[in-house]
Design an enzyme around this catalytic site. Sequence first.
Site, PDB file in Angstrom:
ATOM      1  N   SER A   1     -11.500  -1.236  -0.730  1.00  0.00           N
ATOM      2  CA  SER A   1     -10.232  -1.333  -0.002  1.00  0.00           C
ATOM      3  C   SER A   1     -10.485  -1.643   1.464  1.00  0.00           C
ATOM      4  O   SER A   1      -9.805  -2.480   2.069  1.00  0.00           O
ATOM      5  CB  SER A   1      -9.434  -0.036  -0.137  1.00  0.00           C
TER       6      SER A   1
ATOM      7  N   ASP B   1       0.857  -1.193   0.000  1.00  0.00           N
ATOM      8  CA  ASP B   1       0.000   0.000   0.000  1.00  0.00           C
ATOM      9  C   ASP B   1       0.891   1.240   0.000  1.00  0.00           C
ATOM     10  O   ASP B   1       2.011   1.208  -0.517  1.00  0.00           O
ATOM     11  CB  ASP B   1      -0.936  -0.039   1.221  1.00  0.00           C
TER      12      ASP B   1
ATOM     13  N   HIS C   1      -3.446   6.088   3.207  1.00  0.00           N
ATOM     14  CA  HIS C   1      -4.326   4.952   2.925  1.00  0.00           C
ATOM     15  C   HIS C   1      -3.836   3.665   3.572  1.00  0.00           C
ATOM     16  O   HIS C   1      -4.623   2.914   4.168  1.00  0.00           O
ATOM     17  CB  HIS C   1      -4.448   4.764   1.409  1.00  0.00           C
TER      18      HIS C   1
END
Length: 472
Positions: free
Chosen positions: A372, A148, A180
């Site tokens: 996600s 990520d 994120h």
Amino acid sequence: MKRLLTVFVLLLAFLAVVGVATPAAETVAVIVQADSVETAVALVNEYGGQVHEQLAIINAVSAEFPVYALENISKDGRVAGIYEDVNVMASGRDDKHDSDRHDSDRDDDKPKRPNRRVPDVNFPQVMGVDAAWEAGYTGEGVTVALVDSGINRMSWNRGRIVARYDALDNGTRWRDPYGHGTMMAGLIANNKQDSNGYVGIAPEVDLVDVRALDKEGKGTYSDIIEALDWILANHEEYDIDVVNLSIVSGITSPYWADPLDMAVEALWDEGIVVVAAAGNLGPDPLTIAAPGNDPYVITVGAFTDNFTPADESDDYVTPFSSAGPTETGFVKPDVIAPGAHMLTEVSPVTYWAREHKDNRVKGHFYETAGTSSATAVTTGVVALMLDANPDMTPNEVKYALMNSARPAVYEDGTLAWSIFQQGAGRVWAETAVLNPPQGEANTGMVIGEPYVGPVVYRDDQFIIVDENGDPL
């Protein structure tokens, strides 16, 4: 032969695009695959390219090539494939606030959160996770790698990030400037507690931070594959059991001719469970993203509890959740999980938090949505499954997760949502962890071989057929 022909046709299309769209371009970024990394390096050097990274996981290298040389190298018999180094991004929603809320979802209809430092989250209870906690399963002894944007230091993850790797050549010293990856890690593993229990699914799991997305949550195939290559090379040293891929990329080829799919299959074949996002381009069919389009891995779509966690009757698959079938006719997603109004921690100075100031709920807790998030909480459940049943293989984990899932059905037993939207149904941790169904997924399939799934388009609809083409 089928795979090589497909790759060659795709390369010709790629060359046509490069030649027409960028006539003045001097070089183009590609991934060159051969029978070995050494051969791929030699090919790039022989045809005037520059090698950037060696990608042993798929016997390839990432490289920069003069556009005029691509056609010549493509004719070399040692080439197994040449692929455009396409873009990848975090699989989160861009909406500024409440991405799953309809006009009927007013603030006064929404339960008020108590005034405490840690706001209440409901997704663990919606997934039946509290039953696993009560039985003593918290992810202890399991290690999850996140590919990520990185994982920032937070109070909850102190001492739990056992390794880090940065696949970005020009990455910042700040471990997660985008935010994120930190949010996904929190959904998986945050050990802070609210009035219901923990605010992460597997509060004692260890983490491996593998950064491959930049400060805006963007990356490339070569960076992601480099990250997966590092995981494959180091999984035994750090006991990596699960890889979370809350990332998406567009479909440019059948899965068997996609280098990212080849890389995730290599991990799966090595005994590492891979959990991938379905994507956020729903509700239209044929919108499953890579690498979630790969038939082997666990692909996760999103549903919402509609702000009524104790009442399943008004739950629905979120409109943004990508739907199957895949480009090669496989049913996806495999399962769905909570992926709307998800609360997780992130530093307010990260790029994501600064772009989503209205999503702040309390302190460092922000509301986010997307497949996600659904992928991250499913990864957490997989960690609990491996805590309870450490000898399970990836195929056994996938089988148990799907066969313990709860499909949304009407009173007459018909599906409330298409199998191409909800797969096997909503993840149900109580059964998956405590009483996992026995069996194996992906039976009759061999990693590296091309397969076409059972879904066909006939009479203006997608249907599932048997090997003779008869509807099931």
